[in-house]
Design a protein around this motif. Structure first.
Motif, mmCIF file in Angstrom:
data_model
loop_
_atom_site.group_PDB
_atom_site.id
_atom_site.type_symbol
_atom_site.label_atom_id
_atom_site.label_comp_id
_atom_site.label_asym_id
_atom_site.label_seq_id
_atom_site.Cartn_x
_atom_site.Cartn_y
_atom_site.Cartn_z
ATOM 1 N N THR A 1 100.189 64.442 -107.266
ATOM 2 C CA THR A 1 100.554 64.595 -105.855
ATOM 3 C C THR A 1 99.416 64.199 -104.922
ATOM 4 O O THR A 1 99.616 63.405 -103.987
ATOM 5 N N LEU A 2 98.223 64.741 -105.142
ATOM 6 C CA LEU A 2 97.110 64.462 -104.233
ATOM 7 C C LEU A 2 96.689 62.988 -104.227
ATOM 8 O O LEU A 2 96.461 62.427 -103.145
ATOM 9 N N PRO A 3 96.570 62.312 -105.386
ATOM 10 C CA PRO A 3 96.212 60.882 -105.321
ATOM 11 C C PRO A 3 97.235 60.041 -104.562
ATOM 12 O O PRO A 3 96.860 59.071 -103.897
ATOM 13 N N LEU A 4 98.516 60.392 -104.655
ATOM 14 C CA LEU A 4 99.535 59.645 -103.926
ATOM 15 C C LEU A 4 99.580 60.008 -102.447
ATOM 16 O O LEU A 4 100.210 59.298 -101.650
ATOM 17 N N ALA A 5 98.934 61.099 -102.079
ATOM 18 C CA ALA A 5 99.005 61.588 -100.699
ATOM 19 C C ALA A 5 97.723 61.322 -99.923
ATOM 20 O O ALA A 5 97.480 61.971 -98.903
ATOM 21 N N LEU A 6 96.900 60.384 -100.374
ATOM 22 C CA LEU A 6 95.651 60.109 -99.672
ATOM 23 C C LEU A 6 95.855 59.710 -98.210
ATOM 24 O O LEU A 6 95.071 60.119 -97.343
ATOM 25 N N PRO A 7 96.879 58.894 -97.874
ATOM 26 C CA PRO A 7 97.065 58.562 -96.445
ATOM 27 C C PRO A 7 97.303 59.780 -95.567
ATOM 28 O O PRO A 7 96.716 59.892 -94.491
ATOM 29 N N ILE A 8 98.173 60.696 -96.008
ATOM 30 C CA ILE A 8 98.461 61.861 -95.175
ATOM 31 C C ILE A 8 97.271 62.818 -95.162
ATOM 32 O O ILE A 8 97.013 63.492 -94.147
ATOM 33 N N LEU A 9 96.513 62.890 -96.259
ATOM 34 C CA LEU A 9 95.301 63.707 -96.267
ATOM 35 C C LEU A 9 94.281 63.173 -95.258
ATOM 36 O O LEU A 9 93.627 63.946 -94.545
ATOM 37 N N THR A 10 94.156 61.843 -95.208
ATOM 38 C CA THR A 10 93.257 61.228 -94.228
ATOM 39 C C THR A 10 93.729 61.506 -92.809
ATOM 40 O O THR A 10 92.926 61.809 -91.917
#
Length: 274
Positions: free
Chosen positions: A185-194
């Motif tokens: 989940t987290l690797p695929l969500a890098l844009p939203i985390l940024t």
């Protein structure tokens, strides 16, 4: 399909709104390069004689390193803890079905309806009872709490948009929720985390009201509160104030400009599921 508004009218409206933003911003930056006399005679235009004394006085001040360190420390912890807590909460709301999840999510999102100013008095009393006044955590924890609503909402939409087949395949392989969260989940969500990180960082960096109420010692002041050094009961050094404001907002603007691509990618990443 023909547009209902003439393009010239639409562009004129956009230009007017752009001027309402650009003119005060440019005037603030120009004001830091003027003398007090020139500022009074020419408050909006560029300076006739550029002077760097105002910016040099601020950057060479004895409190400058302290203000920068305090702001960086508060912002770093606020962003880090907001990302950790909101990511785990958003994953739970997106992937785990439990009783009352929808009601709990709606209750969490209710916090987006109330600005910090509306709860500043009860917040002050609560921080006083907890012994957090005049401490960094007295600023960090409320900033995290007030930012959780929008952070969880954005992350949950991004997590829901990820393909459901990934979780089904992970279940077959015996993957736990925690391992799936960290490895998929987290690797695929890098844009939203940024995106959430940049929004939280800018909000924390520019926060003025909360530190003003919570912090009493100048040693703990973040950068925005440094503006009070140029105001006294006898007057205000407006050229230094404008220079200080420029140094406050320019880093936030530059950060947003350089991270704009990631912010747009994060906000639009959950628009289409699959």
């Amino acid at each position: 399909m023909k547009t209902l508004v003439n393009p010239w009218i639409r562009y004129s409206i956009l230009v007017v709104f752009a001027l309402l933003v650009v003119v005060p911003f440019a005037s603030t930056i120009f004001g830091g390069f003027k003398t007090l006399g020139e500022l009074q005679s020419n408050p909006l235009g560029p300076p006739a004689n550029w002077t760097f004394e105002n910016y040099a006085a601020i950057l060479s001040g004895d409190r400058f390193p302290s203000y920068i360190w305090n702001s960086l420390y508060i912002s770093f912890l606020t962003v880090s803890l907001t990302l950790i807590v909101s990511a785990m909460a958003a994953f739970a709301f997106a992937q785990i079905r439990f009783f009352g999840s929808a009601m709990l999510l709606n209750f969490l999102l209710l916090g987006m309806l109330f600005p910090v100013a509306t709860g500043i008095l009860p917040l002050f009393l609560q921080l006083r009872d907890l012994g957090l006044l005049d401490t960094y955590w007295g600023v960090i924890l409320p900033q995290i709490a007030f930012g959780l609503g929008i952070s969880v909402l954005l992350m949950r939409q991004s997590f829901v948009a990820q393909p459901g087949d990934l979780w089904e395949a992970a279940q077959i392989d015996g993957c736990s929720y925690w391992r799936f969260f960290l490895s998929v989940t987290l690797p695929l969500a890098l844009p939203i985390l940024t995106t959430v990180g940049v929004i939280t960082l800018i909000a924390s960096w520019n926060n003025y009201l909360l530190p003003l109420v919570v912090l009493n010692s100048e040693d703990t002041y973040p950068w925005p509160l440094g503006i009070m050094r140029f105001r006294s009961e006898f007057g205000t050094e407006w050229t230094l104030v404008l220079a200080f404001v420029s140094l406050t907002i320019v880093p936030a603007v530059l950060l947003y400009v350089f991270a704009q691509k990631f912010i747009i990618a994060g906000l639009t990443g959950g628009a289409v599921k699959g």
